[in-house]
Motif scaffolding. Structure first.
Motif, PDB file in Angstrom:
ATOM      1  N   GLN A  25       0.824  -1.205   0.000  1.00  0.00           N
ATOM      2  CA  GLN A  25       0.000   0.000   0.000  1.00  0.00           C
ATOM      3  C   GLN A  25       0.864   1.264   0.000  1.00  0.00           C
ATOM      4  O   GLN A  25       0.581   2.227  -0.727  1.00  0.00           O
ATOM      5  N   ARG A  26       1.963   1.245   0.788  1.00  0.00           N
ATOM      6  CA  ARG A  26       2.847   2.400   0.847  1.00  0.00           C
ATOM      7  C   ARG A  26       3.530   2.648  -0.499  1.00  0.00           C
ATOM      8  O   ARG A  26       3.629   3.803  -0.964  1.00  0.00           O
ATOM      9  N   ASN A  27       3.987   1.580  -1.139  1.00  0.00           N
ATOM     10  CA  ASN A  27       4.636   1.728  -2.434  1.00  0.00           C
ATOM     11  C   ASN A  27       3.652   2.283  -3.500  1.00  0.00           C
ATOM     12  O   ASN A  27       4.024   3.099  -4.338  1.00  0.00           O
ATOM     13  N   GLU A  28       2.434   1.823  -3.420  1.00  0.00           N
ATOM     14  CA  GLU A  28       1.447   2.314  -4.404  1.00  0.00           C
ATOM     15  C   GLU A  28       1.165   3.791  -4.181  1.00  0.00           C
ATOM     16  O   GLU A  28       1.032   4.558  -5.148  1.00  0.00           O
ATOM     17  N   LEU A  29       1.065   4.213  -2.917  1.00  0.00           N
ATOM     18  CA  LEU A  29       0.801   5.624  -2.629  1.00  0.00           C
ATOM     19  C   LEU A  29       1.905   6.513  -3.201  1.00  0.00           C
ATOM     20  O   LEU A  29       1.616   7.574  -3.772  1.00  0.00           O
ATOM     21  N   GLU A  30       3.170   6.071  -3.051  1.00  0.00           N
ATOM     22  CA  GLU A  30       4.278   6.858  -3.590  1.00  0.00           C
ATOM     23  C   GLU A  30       4.186   6.965  -5.117  1.00  0.00           C
ATOM     24  O   GLU A  30       4.431   8.030  -5.690  1.00  0.00           O
ATOM     25  N   ALA A  31       3.807   5.868  -5.756  1.00  0.00           N
ATOM     26  CA  ALA A  31       3.681   5.873  -7.218  1.00  0.00           C
ATOM     27  C   ALA A  31       2.532   6.784  -7.656  1.00  0.00           C
ATOM     28  O   ALA A  31       2.667   7.557  -8.620  1.00  0.00           O
ATOM     29  N   LEU A  32       1.427   6.699  -6.957  1.00  0.00           N
ATOM     30  CA  LEU A  32       0.268   7.534  -7.325  1.00  0.00           C
ATOM     31  C   LEU A  32       0.576   9.019  -7.155  1.00  0.00           C
ATOM     32  O   LEU A  32       0.158   9.844  -7.974  1.00  0.00           O
ATOM     33  N   GLU A  33       1.294   9.365  -6.125  1.00  0.00           N
ATOM     34  CA  GLU A  33       1.628  10.768  -5.887  1.00  0.00           C
ATOM     35  C   GLU A  33       2.509  11.326  -7.003  1.00  0.00           C
ATOM     36  O   GLU A  33       2.381  12.498  -7.375  1.00  0.00           O
ATOM     37  N   SER A  34       3.400  10.483  -7.547  1.00  0.00           N
ATOM     38  CA  SER A  34       4.261  10.933  -8.644  1.00  0.00           C
ATOM     39  C   SER A  34       3.497  10.993  -9.981  1.00  0.00           C
ATOM     40  O   SER A  34       3.803  11.816 -10.838  1.00  0.00           O
ATOM     41  N   ILE A  35       2.520  10.106 -10.139  1.00  0.00           N
ATOM     42  CA  ILE A  35       1.743  10.076 -11.386  1.00  0.00           C
ATOM     43  C   ILE A  35       0.737  11.222 -11.427  1.00  0.00           C
ATOM     44  O   ILE A  35       0.520  11.842 -12.478  1.00  0.00           O
ATOM     45  N   TYR A  36       0.098  11.509 -10.284  1.00  0.00           N
ATOM     46  CA  TYR A  36      -0.945  12.547 -10.223  1.00  0.00           C
ATOM     47  C   TYR A  36      -0.545  13.642  -9.221  1.00  0.00           C
ATOM     48  O   TYR A  36      -1.192  13.819  -8.175  1.00  0.00           O
ATOM     49  N   PRO A  37       0.516  14.381  -9.502  1.00  0.00           N
ATOM     50  CA  PRO A  37       1.010  15.356  -8.520  1.00  0.00           C
ATOM     51  C   PRO A  37       0.012  16.481  -8.218  1.00  0.00           C
ATOM     52  O   PRO A  37      -0.001  17.014  -7.099  1.00  0.00           O
ATOM     53  N   ASP A  38      -0.818  16.860  -9.196  1.00  0.00           N
ATOM     54  CA  ASP A  38      -1.737  17.994  -9.017  1.00  0.00           C
ATOM     55  C   ASP A  38      -3.140  17.593  -8.586  1.00  0.00           C
ATOM     56  O   ASP A  38      -3.946  18.471  -8.240  1.00  0.00           O
ATOM     57  N   SER A  39      -3.430  16.297  -8.639  1.00  0.00           N
ATOM     58  CA  SER A  39      -4.799  15.879  -8.323  1.00  0.00           C
ATOM     59  C   SER A  39      -4.876  14.816  -7.224  1.00  0.00           C
ATOM     60  O   SER A  39      -5.961  14.357  -6.901  1.00  0.00           O
ATOM     61  N   PHE A  40      -3.730  14.450  -6.657  1.00  0.00           N
ATOM     62  CA  PHE A  40      -3.678  13.423  -5.604  1.00  0.00           C
ATOM     63  C   PHE A  40      -3.608  14.107  -4.237  1.00  0.00           C
ATOM     64  O   PHE A  40      -2.771  14.969  -3.994  1.00  0.00           O
ATOM     65  N   THR A  41      -4.514  13.702  -3.316  1.00  0.00           N
ATOM     66  CA  THR A  41      -4.556  14.297  -1.986  1.00  0.00           C
ATOM     67  C   THR A  41      -4.795  13.210  -0.942  1.00  0.00           C
ATOM     68  O   THR A  41      -5.778  12.455  -1.052  1.00  0.00           O
ATOM     69  N   VAL A  42      -3.916  13.125   0.047  1.00  0.00           N
ATOM     70  CA  VAL A  42      -4.088  12.172   1.153  1.00  0.00           C
ATOM     71  C   VAL A  42      -4.973  12.816   2.208  1.00  0.00           C
ATOM     72  O   VAL A  42      -4.685  13.908   2.693  1.00  0.00           O
ATOM     73  N   LEU A  43      -6.016  12.100   2.595  1.00  0.00           N
ATOM     74  CA  LEU A  43      -6.946  12.609   3.602  1.00  0.00           C
ATOM     75  C   LEU A  43      -6.636  12.078   4.997  1.00  0.00           C
ATOM     76  O   LEU A  43      -6.811  12.794   5.982  1.00  0.00           O
ATOM     77  N   SER A  44      -6.221  10.825   5.057  1.00  0.00           N
ATOM     78  CA  SER A  44      -5.874  10.230   6.358  1.00  0.00           C
ATOM     79  C   SER A  44      -4.946   9.037   6.139  1.00  0.00           C
ATOM     80  O   SER A  44      -4.888   8.479   5.044  1.00  0.00           O
ATOM     81  N   GLU A  45      -4.217   8.645   7.217  1.00  0.00           N
ATOM     82  CA  GLU A  45      -3.287   7.509   7.128  1.00  0.00           C
ATOM     83  C   GLU A  45      -3.852   6.252   7.769  1.00  0.00           C
ATOM     84  O   GLU A  45      -3.444   5.148   7.414  1.00  0.00           O
ATOM     85  N   LYS A  46      -4.724   6.369   8.736  1.00  0.00           N
ATOM     86  CA  LYS A  46      -5.326   5.206   9.375  1.00  0.00           C
ATOM     87  C   LYS A  46      -6.824   5.396   9.458  1.00  0.00           C
ATOM     88  O   LYS A  46      -7.281   6.155  10.324  1.00  0.00           O
ATOM     89  N   PRO A  47      -7.584   4.744   8.623  1.00  0.00           N
ATOM     90  CA  PRO A  47      -7.113   3.974   7.465  1.00  0.00           C
ATOM     91  C   PRO A  47      -6.607   4.911   6.367  1.00  0.00           C
ATOM     92  O   PRO A  47      -6.934   6.098   6.351  1.00  0.00           O
ATOM     93  N   THR A  48      -5.828   4.371   5.472  1.00  0.00           N
ATOM     94  CA  THR A  48      -5.279   5.185   4.385  1.00  0.00           C
ATOM     95  C   THR A  48      -6.408   5.585   3.433  1.00  0.00           C
ATOM     96  O   THR A  48      -7.051   4.730   2.818  1.00  0.00           O
ATOM     97  N   THR A  49      -6.626   6.903   3.345  1.00  0.00           N
ATOM     98  CA  THR A  49      -7.707   7.438   2.502  1.00  0.00           C
ATOM     99  C   THR A  49      -7.151   8.597   1.677  1.00  0.00           C
ATOM    100  O   THR A  49      -6.417   9.445   2.197  1.00  0.00           O
ATOM    101  N   PHE A  50      -7.508   8.636   0.429  1.00  0.00           N
ATOM    102  CA  PHE A  50      -7.000   9.681  -0.461  1.00  0.00           C
ATOM    103  C   PHE A  50      -8.000   9.915  -1.598  1.00  0.00           C
ATOM    104  O   PHE A  50      -8.888   9.090  -1.842  1.00  0.00           O
ATOM    105  N   THR A  51      -7.833  11.039  -2.274  1.00  0.00           N
ATOM    106  CA  THR A  51      -8.687  11.367  -3.427  1.00  0.00           C
ATOM    107  C   THR A  51      -7.818  11.620  -4.657  1.00  0.00           C
ATOM    108  O   THR A  51      -6.667  12.069  -4.542  1.00  0.00           O
ATOM    109  N   ILE A  52      -8.379  11.320  -5.801  1.00  0.00           N
ATOM    110  CA  ILE A  52      -7.753  11.627  -7.088  1.00  0.00           C
ATOM    111  C   ILE A  52      -8.821  12.252  -7.976  1.00  0.00           C
ATOM    112  O   ILE A  52      -9.892  11.660  -8.173  1.00  0.00           O
ATOM    113  N   THR A  53      -8.544  13.438  -8.500  1.00  0.00           N
ATOM    114  CA  THR A  53      -9.479  14.119  -9.405  1.00  0.00           C
ATOM    115  C   THR A  53      -9.148  13.740 -10.843  1.00  0.00           C
ATOM    116  O   THR A  53      -7.992  13.855 -11.271  1.00  0.00           O
ATOM    117  N   VAL A  54     -10.135  13.284 -11.562  1.00  0.00           N
ATOM    118  CA  VAL A  54      -9.952  12.823 -12.945  1.00  0.00           C
ATOM    119  C   VAL A  54     -10.727  13.759 -13.870  1.00  0.00           C
ATOM    120  O   VAL A  54     -11.918  13.989 -13.671  1.00  0.00           O
TER     121      VAL A  54
END
Length: 240
Positions: A8-37
């Motif tokens: 899960q941690r490795n995927e989060l790092e990849a997603l942040e690099s792929i979607y730098p302007d639309s990726f937002t982490v909301l919480s870590e426990k549980p891991t929650t984030f948004t991506i705007t498409v």
């Protein structure tokens, strides 16, 4: 044993690099984030857009993530339902593998399709309006085909309108006849009528103009003396 936290941690790092302007982490426990498409620009640079919210379950990717649409632009309810079904289908097909990038890519393609559909729908609506306008113009040019039925309907309506016009005209003539006054009635109603000519002359005074050319001079007139007339008989006049 699978280290779910590491995956899960490795995927989060990849997603942040792929979607730098639309990726937002909301919480870590549980891991929650948004991506705007956002879709590619369509006609008139119009786009459709949605923001997806993901939450990792404890055993993700052996469990599907939780997902929902938290916001959208230019999408109708049917489009939103189609996207939810697409996410469900893709999550089941990719179970056991990190899948967020796959899910987001599928939604991206769907949004591009929706933009194309909007363009196609507008073109069809434009063509339909043009066809309707053309058909209306044809109807106005050619008129309504004459059949026995619509001719009889028209004639009945025409005859009724003509009869109504005649009735109104007769009524107006009758009313006009009743309201027409005789000369005696006019004088009885207005006593000024018998003196109107005299009043006109008095008001005119010396301003009455006479065209003297209408009259010849008395000297120019050839008048015969009554005594010179061979038929003159004063006795005969006295006898009358």
């Amino acid at each position: 044993m699978t280290d779910y936290s590491e995956e899960q941690r490795n995927e989060l790092e990849a997603l942040e690099s792929i979607y730098p302007d639309s990726f937002t982490v909301l919480s870590e426990k549980p891991t929650t984030f948004t991506i705007t498409v956002t879709s590619e620009a369509g006609e008139n640079d119009e786009t459709v857009q949605t923001t997806l919210k993901f939450t990792y379950r404890e055993k993700y990717p052996d469990e599907t993530p939780l997902y929902e649409i938290v916001s959208q632009e230019n999408l109708d309810d049917n489009d939103v339902m189609d996207i939810i079904k697409l996410l469900e289908q893709q999550a089941e097909e990719n179970l056991g593998m990190v899948m967020i990038f796959t899910l987001v890519s599928a939604v991206q393609e769907k949004l591009n399709e929706i933009v194309d559909q909007i363009k196609t729908r507008r073109e069809e609506e434009k063509k339909q309006k043009e066809r309707e306008a053309e058909e209306e113009e044809k109807q106005r040019f050619h008129g309504t085909p004459v059949t026995i039925e619509n001719f009889l309907n028209w004639k009945a309506k025409f005859d009724a309108e003509l009869l109504e016009i005649k009735r109104k005209k007769m009524k107006e003539e009758e009313q006009a006849g009743k309201n027409k006054l005789s000369g005696k009635q006019l004088f009885e109603m207005d006593h000024n009528l018998d003196t109107s000519d005299i009043q006109f002359l008095e008001e005119a005074g010396n301003n009455v103009e006479v065209d003297e050319s209408l009259f010849q001079e008395m000297d120019d007139l050839e008048l015969e003396d009554e005594e010179d007339d061979p038929d003159y008989n004063p006795v005969h006049l006295d006898s009358d």
